[in-house]
Design an enzyme around this catalytic site. Structure first.
Site, PDB file in Angstrom:
ATOM      1  N   HIS A 147      46.979 -22.728  10.032  1.00 29.32           N
ATOM      2  CA  HIS A 147      47.562 -22.501   8.627  1.00 29.32           C
ATOM      3  C   HIS A 147      46.143 -23.989   8.253  1.00 29.32           C
ATOM      4  O   HIS A 147      46.781 -22.994   6.794  1.00 29.32           O
ATOM      5  CB  HIS A 147      49.108 -23.563   8.961  1.00 29.32           C
ATOM      6  CG  HIS A 147      49.439 -23.617   7.821  1.00 29.32           C
ATOM      7  ND1 HIS A 147      50.597 -22.486   6.496  1.00 29.32           N
ATOM      8  CD2 HIS A 147      49.643 -24.518   6.478  1.00 29.32           C
ATOM      9  CE1 HIS A 147      50.863 -23.719   5.136  1.00 29.32           C
ATOM     10  NE2 HIS A 147      50.299 -24.589   5.335  1.00 29.32           N
ATOM     11  N   GLU A 148      46.774 -24.794   8.177  1.00 28.53           N
ATOM     12  CA  GLU A 148      45.698 -26.415   7.208  1.00 28.53           C
ATOM     13  C   GLU A 148      44.416 -25.753   7.498  1.00 28.53           C
ATOM     14  O   GLU A 148      43.488 -25.652   6.450  1.00 28.53           O
ATOM     15  CB  GLU A 148      45.952 -27.263   8.376  1.00 28.53           C
ATOM     16  CG  GLU A 148      47.426 -28.268   8.379  1.00 28.53           C
ATOM     17  CD  GLU A 148      47.873 -27.912   6.802  1.00 28.53           C
ATOM     18  OE1 GLU A 148      47.396 -28.186   5.942  1.00 28.53           O
ATOM     19  OE2 GLU A 148      49.465 -28.279   7.069  1.00 28.53           O
ATOM     20  N   HIS A 151      44.252 -23.700   5.163  1.00 31.76           N
ATOM     21  CA  HIS A 151      43.729 -23.774   3.850  1.00 31.76           C
ATOM     22  C   HIS A 151      42.097 -23.916   2.988  1.00 31.76           C
ATOM     23  O   HIS A 151      41.682 -23.947   2.485  1.00 31.76           O
ATOM     24  CB  HIS A 151      44.721 -25.262   3.282  1.00 31.76           C
ATOM     25  CG  HIS A 151      46.766 -24.671   2.929  1.00 31.76           C
ATOM     26  ND1 HIS A 151      46.612 -23.883   1.982  1.00 31.76           N
ATOM     27  CD2 HIS A 151      47.540 -25.442   3.326  1.00 31.76           C
ATOM     28  CE1 HIS A 151      47.676 -24.157   1.570  1.00 31.76           C
ATOM     29  NE2 HIS A 151      47.982 -25.021   3.021  1.00 31.76           N
ATOM     30  N   GLU A 224      50.259 -21.280  -0.087  1.00 32.90           N
ATOM     31  CA  GLU A 224      50.507 -21.415   1.336  1.00 32.90           C
ATOM     32  C   GLU A 224      51.699 -20.174   2.209  1.00 32.90           C
ATOM     33  O   GLU A 224      51.281 -20.031   3.091  1.00 32.90           O
ATOM     34  CB  GLU A 224      52.317 -21.910   0.469  1.00 32.90           C
ATOM     35  CG  GLU A 224      52.288 -24.066   0.493  1.00 32.90           C
ATOM     36  CD  GLU A 224      51.739 -24.617   1.352  1.00 32.90           C
ATOM     37  OE1 GLU A 224      51.605 -24.278   2.818  1.00 32.90           O
ATOM     38  OE2 GLU A 224      50.745 -25.531   1.510  1.00 32.90           O
TER      39      GLU A 224
END
Length: 296
Positions: A147-148, A151, A224
């Protein structure tokens, strides 16, 4: 949320310090036509220059600020099996995402937490909390890392800086219009900008900046969902959902850091109304539902 708060705080500090300094040295005179009336064209250019400067400075020092504020231990030479696995996993996910491997670190915190920051996708930092490493399964931690890294791969920090630059520009622009109105209409000052102009401008910048942060937060919430999609693609939808469910199960547990530093998205339920528009992350329930609807 951590990267958003650090970015916004640094951005606000840079803009306010620049504004006060420029005002003290009389640079506001360049924005008037006759020393009194505002020249809106010059004012807009002035605000754009310093508005984007504030956001870009915040972007360039974001990684340094994160390291200083969270006491991150960057892993250069892994000392434990957890650190070795973390580096190997980050390297694999970065390669699959098509970016250069970011710096990887661990910061001391009990709660499950993680964030990514950096001024470009090939010079980033990804960090997870010690508590997450101790309590989450490898599959769940991998999903959080994915997930990070999502980003980073999506260029979210750069896009955030550009959005904030636009927000800064119009906050500064309208704050000076408010300051000019207060100075001329309420205090009847016709001899250049007085103390009322500077006081009203600073006050208006703080108020308008807070209200305009809703735009930045809306953007953050949208990103997100995209980062969750990348996490699902890289680590699997089941693992991504499991990580979010584990985060939700830990809501309400005692933590060793203020709630303002929660990064990966621990939000207590679905909030509505005024509070919701200032949330940097969507509620976990919405994110889980969105992932379950993906066809991956």
């Amino acid at each position: 949320m951590m990267r958003i708060l650090l970015f916004l705080a640094t951005n606000l500090a840079v803009v306010l310090i620049a504004n006060i300094t420029l005002s003290l040295f009389g640079f506001n005179g360049f924005m008037t036509t006759n020393g009194i009336d505002l020249n809106l064209d010059q004012l807009l250019i002035f605000c754009a220059v310093f508005g984007f400067a504030g956001s870009l400075i915040s972007l360039f020092i974001s990684k340094w600020m994160a390291k200083m504020s969270t006491n991150i231990q960057v892993i250069n030479q892994p000392r434990t099996r957890h650190e070795q696995w973390l580096l190997q996993t980050a390297e694999q996910l970065s390669r699959e995402a098509g970016i250069k491997m970011p710096e990887v670190g661990i910061f001391p915190a009990y709660e499950a937490n993680a964030f990514a920051t950096g001024w470009n996708k090939n010079d980033a930092l990804v960090a997870v909390s010690q508590g997450m490493l101790e309590r989450f399964s490898y599959d769940e931690v991998k999903a959080v890392l994915a997930h990070e890294i999502g980003h980073v791969a999506n260029g979210d920090m750069v896009t955030l800086a550009l959005v904030q630059g636009v927000v800064n520009t119009f906050v500064m622009f309208f704050a000076r219009i408010v300051g000019n109105f207060v100075d001329k209409a309420l205090f009847k000052n016709e001899e250049g900008h007085g103390i009322a102009y500077f006081a009203a401008t600073v006050f208006a910048e703080v108020v308008l900046g807070f209200l305009a942060s809703a735009i930045t937060m809306w953007f953050s919430r949208r990103r997100e969902f995209r980062a969750d999609e990348v996490g699902a693609c890289l680590a699997g939808t089941r693992a991504m959902v499991a990580a979010l469910q584990h985060l939700r199960s830990e809501q309400g547990l005692p933590v060793s850091m203020p709630n303002s530093l929660i990064a990966f998205g621990i939000n207590s339920g679905i909030k509505q109304g005024f509070t919701r528009i200032f949330m940097s992350h969507p509620p976990l329930e919405e994110r889980i539902d969105a992932l379950r609807q993906l066809d991956l």
